[in-house]
Motif scaffolding. Structure first.
Motif, short mmCIF file in Angstrom:
data_model
loop_
_atom_site.label_atom_id
_atom_site.label_comp_id
_atom_site.label_asym_id
_atom_site.label_seq_id
_atom_site.Cartn_x
_atom_site.Cartn_y
_atom_site.Cartn_z
N SER A 165 58.92 57.49 30.86
CA SER A 165 59.07 57.08 32.25
C SER A 165 59.47 55.61 32.34
CB SER A 165 57.76 57.31 33.02
OG SER A 165 57.83 56.74 34.31
N ASP A 166 60.44 55.31 33.16
CA ASP A 166 60.83 53.91 33.38
C ASP A 166 60.65 53.52 34.83
OD1 ASP A 166 62.85 55.43 34.43
OD2 ASP A 166 64.48 54.44 33.36
N LEU A 167 59.77 54.24 35.54
CA LEU A 167 59.51 53.94 36.94
C LEU A 167 59.02 52.50 37.10
CD1 LEU A 167 59.37 55.18 39.83
CD2 LEU A 167 56.98 55.73 39.34
N HIS A 168 58.13 52.08 36.19
CA HIS A 168 57.58 50.72 36.28
C HIS A 168 58.69 49.67 36.15
CE1 HIS A 168 57.89 51.63 32.02
NE2 HIS A 168 57.87 50.34 31.78
N ARG A 169 59.70 49.97 35.31
CA ARG A 169 60.78 48.99 35.14
C ARG A 169 61.61 48.86 36.40
NH1 ARG A 169 65.97 49.32 33.81
NH2 ARG A 169 65.89 51.53 33.24
N HIS A 170 61.86 49.99 37.06
CA HIS A 170 62.66 49.94 38.29
C HIS A 170 61.93 49.18 39.39
CE1 HIS A 170 65.91 52.46 36.92
NE2 HIS A 170 65.06 53.38 36.48
N VAL A 231 47.71 33.52 40.00
CA VAL A 231 46.88 34.72 40.08
C VAL A 231 47.53 35.75 40.99
CG1 VAL A 231 44.62 35.64 40.73
CG2 VAL A 231 44.79 33.40 39.61
N PHE A 232 48.04 35.31 42.14
CA PHE A 232 48.70 36.24 43.06
C PHE A 232 49.98 36.79 42.45
CE2 PHE A 232 51.36 37.45 46.69
CZ PHE A 232 50.47 38.26 47.38
N GLU A 233 50.68 35.97 41.70
CA GLU A 233 51.91 36.44 41.04
C GLU A 233 51.58 37.55 40.03
OE1 GLU A 233 55.83 34.41 38.99
OE2 GLU A 233 53.88 33.47 38.66
N CYS A 234 50.49 37.36 39.30
CA CYS A 234 50.07 38.38 38.34
C CYS A 234 49.62 39.65 39.06
CB CYS A 234 48.94 37.82 37.48
SG CYS A 234 48.60 38.78 35.99
N LEU A 235 48.96 39.48 40.20
CA LEU A 235 48.53 40.62 41.00
C LEU A 235 49.74 41.43 41.48
CD1 LEU A 235 46.19 42.09 42.57
CD2 LEU A 235 46.73 40.56 44.48
N LEU A 236 50.76 40.76 42.00
CA LEU A 236 51.98 41.43 42.44
C LEU A 236 52.66 42.16 41.29
CD1 LEU A 236 53.96 39.17 44.95
CD2 LEU A 236 52.78 41.33 45.40
N HIS A 237 52.70 41.50 40.14
CA HIS A 237 53.33 42.13 38.97
C HIS A 237 52.64 43.44 38.64
CE1 HIS A 237 55.41 42.31 35.08
NE2 HIS A 237 54.24 42.68 34.57
N TYR A 240 53.47 46.30 41.18
CA TYR A 240 54.81 46.88 41.04
C TYR A 240 55.02 47.59 39.70
CZ TYR A 240 56.80 44.86 45.31
OH TYR A 240 57.10 44.57 46.62
N THR A 241 54.35 47.15 38.65
CA THR A 241 54.65 47.68 37.31
C THR A 241 53.49 48.41 36.64
OG1 THR A 241 53.98 45.67 36.13
CG2 THR A 241 56.25 45.75 36.98
N ASP A 242 52.29 48.33 37.24
CA ASP A 242 51.09 48.94 36.67
C ASP A 242 50.78 48.39 35.28
OD1 ASP A 242 49.05 50.77 37.44
OD2 ASP A 242 49.68 52.13 35.86
N SER A 243 51.15 47.15 35.05
CA SER A 243 50.87 46.51 33.77
C SER A 243 50.55 45.04 34.00
CB SER A 243 52.05 46.64 32.80
OG SER A 243 53.18 45.93 33.30
N VAL A 244 49.85 44.46 33.04
CA VAL A 244 49.52 43.04 33.13
C VAL A 244 50.01 42.35 31.86
CG1 VAL A 244 47.51 43.31 34.63
CG2 VAL A 244 47.22 43.49 32.17
N PRO A 245 50.38 41.09 31.96
CA PRO A 245 50.75 40.36 30.75
C PRO A 245 49.49 40.08 29.93
CG PRO A 245 50.69 38.89 32.63
CD PRO A 245 50.49 40.27 33.18
N ILE A 270 40.77 47.08 33.87
CA ILE A 270 41.46 46.34 32.80
C ILE A 270 40.85 44.95 32.65
CG2 ILE A 270 43.65 45.25 32.16
CD1 ILE A 270 45.07 47.65 33.47
N CYS A 271 40.66 44.26 33.75
CA CYS A 271 40.13 42.89 33.70
C CYS A 271 38.67 42.88 33.26
CB CYS A 271 40.27 42.22 35.05
SG CYS A 271 41.98 41.95 35.57
N GLU A 272 37.89 43.85 33.76
CA GLU A 272 36.48 43.91 33.37
C GLU A 272 36.35 44.18 31.87
OE1 GLU A 272 32.32 45.75 35.15
OE2 GLU A 272 34.23 46.65 35.71
N GLU A 273 37.23 45.05 31.35
CA GLU A 273 37.21 45.33 29.91
C GLU A 273 37.55 44.08 29.11
OE1 GLU A 273 36.96 47.09 26.27
OE2 GLU A 273 36.29 47.89 28.20
N LYS A 274 38.50 43.30 29.59
CA LYS A 274 38.87 42.05 28.91
C LYS A 274 37.68 41.11 28.86
CE LYS A 274 41.68 38.78 27.34
NZ LYS A 274 42.42 38.86 26.07
N LEU A 275 36.97 40.96 29.96
CA LEU A 275 35.82 40.04 29.99
C LEU A 275 34.67 40.57 29.14
CD1 LEU A 275 35.83 39.10 33.78
CD2 LEU A 275 36.57 37.68 31.86
#
Length: 356
Positions: A165-170, A231-237, A240-245, A270-275
């Protein structure tokens, strides 16, 4: 010597194709007399699963030590090419006068990969000649054998041809290009164009604010307070893409708060797992305060388990995080931590330091 062969129409079953081929040997005795050990009669080619097959009948066996037997092999002619591999199951059966397989003269071959190195399968001892010649299955000097070939498709190979699937890329491209953006967020002096329908589909909070009866639903510019632009930029990303850097621990904490604020469950996990996986004496107090304030139960439990170890607790006390913990958390979490340390360690000197 005469050979009569007929094909039974193929049956297409999910992920496989099956075809039965009947080999009829008229003049069994003459065939046995004419062909020596290692010499065979080959059927006319037939097709199964897009591949060409033949049956090889050895009336005096193959190899040399099998001259008391009839040997029978199914050969995949397509496998002569080095890059061809075919998975198939076989069943070889002598038929009685009614055309029904004889159980005592039926042999099954489990799934086999036909290739240039292994192009055929069968049995060197398929039928003992003396037993057959004294049976009722050799009538009028005629022997009838049915070969069932089932070609099995490689499901994994079929799936591999389907691109991921490339939906996230689009959607990521849509965010980057700003095409069709119908509102702009102002965060810390930076503007972020976005699409209200995308945000509403991904967040119940955005849906209520952007498509509901609230004042923001008609605004083309919305100001976001109490959040850093990155932080907001990462939230928007993520929306739209269902992924985080790649996240550091500090960003994970800020993004966890943002995900909770806008009700984005997967990002919270995802974030809770990271912490939870990066707890140390310098960050544990901040993470515990965050967990208590926002009811992140898994993060809170991970922090408490870390702090009940006396050395970890002492290191936290010595850091600036202890003051942050006592000033930002309600005392219930402090009391809970105290109770755990007493129960597990009986470390009275640590508890006294903690209460000060």
């Amino acid at each position: 010597m005469a050979e009569h062969c007929r094909e039974i129409p193929a049956a297409i079953i999910a992920d496989s194709e099956e075809r039965s081929y009947v080999l009829k040997v008229d003049g069994y005795s003459r065939t046995k007399a004419l062909l020596k050990n290692g010499e065979c009669m080959t059927s006319t080619p037939f097709s199964v699963g897009g591949h060409i097959w033949v049956v090889r009948y050895y009336p005096n066996g193959y190899p040399k030590h099998c001259d008391d037997f009839i040997s029978l092999y199914v050969h995949n002619e397509s496998a002569d090419a080095e890059d061809v591999k075919v998975k198939a199951k076989l069943k070889l059966s002598v038929l009685d006068q009614n055309g029904t397989p004889v159980p005592s003269y039926s042999r099954a071959i489990p799934l086999h990969t036909f290739s240039s190195k292994a192009p055929d399968r069968g049995y060197h001892d398929f039928i003992h000649k003396a037993g057959l010649e004294g049976s009722p299955h050799l009538r009028d000097d005629c022997l009838t054998i049915r070969c069932d070939v089932t070609v099995v498709k490689d499901i994994l190979d079929e799936e591999a041809r389907i691109p991921p699937s490339d939906l996230h890329r689009h959607f990521g491209d849509l965010l980057g290009s700003k095409d069709g953006a119908d509102l702009t967020f102002q965060v810390g002096g930076r503007g972020f164009p976005a699409h209200r329908c995308v945000l509403a589909a991904r967040s119940s909070v955005f849906k209520a604010g952007l498509l509901g009866a609230m004042a923001e639903s008609s605004c083309s510019t919305i100001e976001i307070r109490d959040m850093e632009p990155d932080v907001f930029e990462c939230l928007l990303h993520f929306i739209y893409t269902d992924s985080v850097p790649l996240l550091d621990v500090v960003m994970a904490g800020h993004l966890l708060e943002a995900a909770d604020r806008y009700d984005i469950p997967r990002l919270k996990v995802i974030c809770e797992e990271k912490l939870c996986s990066h707890i140390d004496s310098n960050m544990v107090a901040t993470s515990l305060a965050l967990a208590e304030q926002h009811r992140f139960h898994r993060l809170k439990e991970a922090c408490l388990r870390f702090l009940v170890t006396p050395s970890n607790f002492k290191a936290m006390i010595a850091s600036d995080g202890f003051d942050h913990l006592t000033s930002s958390c309600c005392w219930s979490v402090v009391e809970e931590l105290t109770a755990r340390i007493i129960r597990l360690n009986s470390a009275e000197d640590i508890i006294m330091t903690f209460r000060k």
